[in-house]
Scaffold this active site. Structure first.
Site, short mmCIF file in Angstrom:
data_model
loop_
_atom_site.label_atom_id
_atom_site.label_comp_id
_atom_site.label_asym_id
_atom_site.label_seq_id
_atom_site.Cartn_x
_atom_site.Cartn_y
_atom_site.Cartn_z
N ARG A 1 3.27 -0.12 -5.13
CA ARG A 1 3.25 -0.73 -3.94
C ARG A 1 1.57 -1.66 -3.86
O ARG A 1 1.58 -2.52 -2.74
CB ARG A 1 2.87 0.37 -2.74
CG ARG A 1 4.30 0.82 -2.64
CD ARG A 1 4.29 1.91 -1.58
NE ARG A 1 5.64 2.14 -1.08
CZ ARG A 1 5.89 1.85 0.38
NH1 ARG A 1 5.26 1.16 0.87
NH2 ARG A 1 7.31 1.89 0.67
N GLU B 1 14.69 -18.98 -10.84
CA GLU B 1 14.39 -17.57 -11.13
C GLU B 1 13.54 -17.71 -12.49
O GLU B 1 12.69 -16.90 -12.66
CB GLU B 1 15.54 -16.64 -11.28
CG GLU B 1 15.36 -15.52 -12.04
CD GLU B 1 14.62 -14.27 -11.17
OE1 GLU B 1 14.11 -14.62 -10.00
OE2 GLU B 1 14.28 -13.26 -11.60
N LYS C 1 9.77 -16.18 -12.53
CA LYS C 1 9.48 -15.10 -13.47
C LYS C 1 8.31 -15.49 -14.27
O LYS C 1 7.53 -14.70 -14.41
CB LYS C 1 10.49 -14.82 -14.60
CG LYS C 1 11.67 -13.95 -14.12
CD LYS C 1 11.42 -12.42 -14.00
CE LYS C 1 11.03 -12.50 -12.45
NZ LYS C 1 12.32 -11.70 -11.71
N TRP D 1 -2.98 -2.54 -1.47
CA TRP D 1 -2.68 -3.94 -1.79
C TRP D 1 -3.51 -4.86 -0.66
O TRP D 1 -3.07 -4.58 0.58
CB TRP D 1 -1.31 -4.34 -1.72
CG TRP D 1 -0.83 -5.56 -2.05
CD1 TRP D 1 -0.76 -6.33 -3.19
CD2 TRP D 1 -0.73 -6.69 -1.18
NE1 TRP D 1 -0.55 -7.69 -3.34
CE2 TRP D 1 -0.48 -7.89 -1.81
CE3 TRP D 1 -0.60 -6.92 0.36
CZ2 TRP D 1 -0.25 -9.15 -1.36
CZ3 TRP D 1 -0.48 -8.07 0.83
CH2 TRP D 1 -0.06 -9.05 0.08
N CYS E 1 0.91 -1.11 0.15
CA CYS E 1 0.02 -0.16 0.12
C CYS E 1 0.57 1.20 0.06
O CYS E 1 1.89 1.21 0.78
CB CYS E 1 -0.92 -0.04 1.29
SG CYS E 1 -1.96 -1.36 1.47
N GLU F 1 4.85 -15.63 -12.11
CA GLU F 1 4.15 -14.39 -11.80
C GLU F 1 3.57 -13.47 -12.71
O GLU F 1 2.72 -12.71 -12.57
CB GLU F 1 5.28 -13.67 -10.88
CG GLU F 1 6.52 -12.76 -11.54
CD GLU F 1 7.35 -12.01 -10.69
OE1 GLU F 1 6.89 -11.35 -9.60
OE2 GLU F 1 8.58 -12.27 -10.88
N HIS G 1 14.34 -38.16 -8.75
CA HIS G 1 14.26 -38.29 -7.25
C HIS G 1 12.52 -37.93 -7.00
O HIS G 1 12.27 -37.73 -5.93
CB HIS G 1 14.88 -37.54 -6.51
CG HIS G 1 16.47 -38.23 -6.46
ND1 HIS G 1 16.83 -39.29 -5.70
CD2 HIS G 1 17.35 -37.48 -6.83
CE1 HIS G 1 18.10 -39.45 -5.87
NE2 HIS G 1 18.48 -38.26 -6.62
N ASN H 1 -1.07 1.66 6.05
CA ASN H 1 -0.18 0.79 5.25
C ASN H 1 0.46 -0.28 6.26
O ASN H 1 1.01 0.37 7.44
CB ASN H 1 1.23 1.47 4.41
CG ASN H 1 2.18 0.53 3.95
OD1 ASN H 1 1.76 -0.63 3.72
ND2 ASN H 1 3.55 0.84 4.02
N GLY H 2 0.26 -1.56 6.23
CA GLY H 2 0.72 -2.42 7.18
C GLY H 2 -0.38 -3.23 7.50
O GLY H 2 -1.48 -3.36 7.14
N LYS I 1 5.14 -4.27 -5.95
CA LYS I 1 6.40 -4.28 -5.97
C LYS I 1 7.39 -4.35 -4.79
O LYS I 1 8.43 -4.90 -4.53
CB LYS I 1 6.85 -3.11 -6.66
CG LYS I 1 8.26 -2.93 -7.04
CD LYS I 1 8.67 -3.62 -8.10
CE LYS I 1 10.01 -3.45 -8.63
NZ LYS I 1 10.68 -4.59 -9.26
C1 F6R Z 1 9.83 -11.13 -8.29
C2 F6R Z 1 10.30 -10.17 -7.31
C3 F6R Z 1 10.07 -10.38 -5.84
C4 F6R Z 1 11.05 -9.71 -5.14
C5 F6R Z 1 10.98 -9.85 -3.61
C6 F6R Z 1 12.01 -9.05 -2.76
O1 F6R Z 1 10.00 -10.93 -9.58
O2 F6R Z 1 10.53 -9.11 -7.72
O3 F6R Z 1 10.37 -11.79 -5.83
O4 F6R Z 1 12.44 -9.91 -5.56
O5 F6R Z 1 9.52 -9.44 -3.24
O6 F6R Z 1 11.81 -7.97 -2.96
P1 F6R Z 1 13.24 -6.86 -2.57
O7 F6R Z 1 14.17 -7.30 -3.66
O8 F6R Z 1 12.56 -5.49 -2.77
O9 F6R Z 1 13.32 -7.14 -1.15
#
Ligand code: F6R
Length: 607
Positions: free
Chosen positions: A27, A479, A483, A74, A2, A486, A502, A98-99, A602
């Site tokens: 956010r 990774e 990607k 959010w 948020c 998500e 396994h 927020n929180g 984000k």
């Molecule tokens: C995936 C992604 C998230 C962040 C994670 C940590 O593409 O961006 O998995 O890597 O939320 O966020 P930060 O790096 O801001 O601590």
């Protein structure tokens, strides 16, 4: 998560609030809303979905007033509906939050007994109602907010606006960051300094437990013990221009394409003047006095740590433990002397990573962070903060921040190897020269864009995808799978290639694509054997390799993507590119919201 913002201005507040919210939309984007003092009285406008819906609403139903608060949500408690959207109002007070208020159930029960009823499913409404209750008992706004704040448990940031009070905001921080922006006869509050950048570059960060009484010409900050507190005002340097897509269809595409440049800048930043060594800011670090490294992060940043473990262990012979922040903080692991704790975070505000850092304070010999936002809480609370210099990353899926994290971590591992005498000067020179040449290899990798888009078109038909990799390619497989899931919403899993038999091999059929990441390195033959096991069971293999690997193993693959050759140590940084492009083009083919995928935000500032 948020985003919250507050304005005591000399102009109409609504456009300023919306502009600030635009900069905070990373956010969360489940709903948005603003409240102002309109003709002396509190008034609100709220809309479900992205900020554009609120902007549209304001065109038809404007909200005048020069003092106001705003929120982009959010959702944590309650579905994304207009009713649950912030600001929440209870009689004479409106609140953005927020929180999480952890004791909201207890407070709700208490308020219900006092005869209050609830209109929403949110924890935030209890804050507004509690403040209303204190005001109904005769408390003035500031005192009512103080009494309310004293009752709240959890991690949160709050801004209060009061009916009839055109020159008063109350802001509080406990766990979630909050910055006060100083204008000329104007005052601003925001979840971060980026939101405030167009209005001012003079910022005061609230400390843990601080709360502030703000008017257009004054700020009075009190700490958790209610003592007056002096907090430094800093002048920050943040580009106030709204970052644009630079001709790309999505921010993610732009950020993928920027990698050669930003990685080149990160390499230059950490190279010594003569180019023969790595330099660290400040007093740096003495790796000869370190026995082990504990690395902690979340999500993509965690995969950067997993990759770095191979580098620190192989190049510097330094034992490394890597942990997911949410597990680390509650496991309360022992931190023996000689441990350096290293935290990796793009935003520098991730709640679990920050809590893990605080757990290590006073226990680890030193706290280092690798961050993209130098003003962030994680950077400010570290003994040594290493910037990754990726520039603002807007796409929710991390791309350039990930590869810049890798670049900085590799350079740190090289520094450790040099100091510990575990690398020959020749090998170090080779790797530094390979790092200098990396932008050019990344450009060659990006030239595969169209080929990867074609492959992605086929991948878009899949319901499940398996990613396999060995050694340095194992974290990259993780990774790649993250990607893909998500942003394309395709279920994807990753395994170390050696783990295939396994269990996961039972999943292999003619339908599920298996993405194999395998540069022609010392582990190539082993990975190819695992690939053969997939092919022998009729599986569909998408092979990502280099020329030499393709010449040997592409024959039976369903699709092959060819990368340029780089030193095997650098392959994770390079192979991140096809993994990112594959996810990107698959998402585009599926028509999903690439930059703001559903349910994600984000910056994850709640647990
Ligand atoms: C995936 C992604 C998230 C962040 C994670 C940590 O593409 O961006 O998995 O890597 O939320 O966020 P930060 O790096 O801001 O601590």
């Amino acid at each position: 998560m948020c985003g919250i913002v507050g304005v005591l201005g000399n102009h109409e507040a609504a456009p300023i609030l919306v502009e600030a919210l635009k900069r905070l939309e990373y956010r969360g984007y489940d709903s948005a809303g603003i409240a102002t003092i309109n003709d002396g009285h509190l008034d609100r406008r709220r809309a479900v979905g992205k900020l554009v819906n609120l902007s549209d609403l304001l065109v038809h139903d404007p909200l005048p007033g020069k003092a106001g608060i705003g929120h982009t949500r959010w959702a944590t408690h309650g579905a994304p509906t207009v009713c649950n959207a912030h600001p929440h109002q209870a009689g004479p007070v409106a609140v953005v939050h927020n929180g999480i208020i952890e004791n909201f159930r207890e407070l709700r029960a208490e308020l219900s007994e006092k005869g209050f009823s609830f209109q929403t499913e949110t924890d935030t409404e209890t804050v507004a109602l509690l403040t209303q209750y204190h005001m109904s008992q005769g408390a003035a706004p500031v005192e009512a907010a103080r009494q309310t704040l004293a009752r709240l448990h959890g991690a949160f940031a709050l801004v209060f606006l009061f009916d009839g009070q055109d020159d008063l905001l109350i802001a509080a921080r406990k766990g979630s960051p909050l910055a006060i922006g100083h204008g000329d006869g104007e005052m601003f509050v925001g979840s971060d300094a980026i939101a405030l950048a167009p209005m001012t570059d003079r910022v005061t960060y609230l400390n843990e437990g601080d709360w502030a009484v703000i008017t257009r010409n004054s700020v009075e900050i009190r700490d958790a013990n209610n003592e007056l507190a002096n907090r430094e005002m800093r002048t920050i340097q943040i580009d106030s221009a709204r970052v644009d897509k630079g001709g790309h269809k999505h921010f993610m595409a732009k950020e993928i394409a920027e990698q050669p440049r930003v990685i080149g800048e990160a390499v230059r930043h950490y190279l010594s003047g003569d180019g023969n060594s790595v330099t660290l800011p400040g007093d740096g670090l003495d790796f000869t006095k370190i026995d082990r490294l504990t690395m902690v992060a979340c999500g993509t940043a965690f995969f950067a740590c997993l990759t770095a473990k191979y580098w620190f262990e192989q190049l510097a012979r330094l034992p490394v433990e890597v942990d997911i922040a949410s597990e680390f903080r509650y496991r309360e692991p022992p931190i023996p002397g000689g441990t350096v704790a290293l935290f990796v975070s793009q935003s520098g505000e991730t709640a679990d990573t920050l809590a893990a850092l605080r757990y290590c304070e006073g226990k680890a010999d030193k706290i280092i962070s690798v961050v993209n936002v130098p003003e962030s809480s994680i950077a400010r609370e570290s003994d040594l903060a290493l910037p990754i210099l990726a520039g603002t990353e807007i796409g929710v899926a991390s791309t350039k921040a990930f590869t810049c994290q890798l670049t900085v971590l590799l350079m740190l591992a090289l520094k450790a190897a040099e100091q510990r005498g575990t690398i020959t000067p020749e090998r170090q020179a080779d790797l530094l020269s390979a790092l200098r040449a990396l932008p050019s290899s990344l450009n060659t990798a990006l030239e595969q864009n169209s080929a990867i888009a074609r492959a992605a078109h086929k991948l878009a038909e899949a319901k499940d995808v398996l990613f396999l990799g060995r050694g340095l390619m194992y974290p990259m497989a993780l990774e790649g799978a993250l990607k893909l899931k998500e942003i394309s919403y395709i279920h994807a899993e990753a395994y170390a290639s050696g783990e295939l038999k396994h269990g996961p091999i039972a999943l292999i059929d003619k339908i599920m694509p298996v993405v194999v990441l395998a540069p022609r390195d010392t582990l190539f033959d082993k990975t190819v054997s695992n690939m053969q096991e997939v092919l022998a069971r009729g599986g569909k293999v998408m092979l990502i390799t280099d020329d030499a690997g393709a010449a040997e193993a592409a024959g039976e693959a369903w699709q092959t993507i060819v990368m340029p050759h780089v030193d095997p140590v650098l392959t994770p940084i390079l192979y991140a590119v096809p993994a990112q492009l594959l996810a990107y083009h698959t998402a585009v083919a599926k028509g999903t919201d690439v930059d703001q995928p559903r349910n994600l935000a984000k910056s994850v500032t709640v647990e």
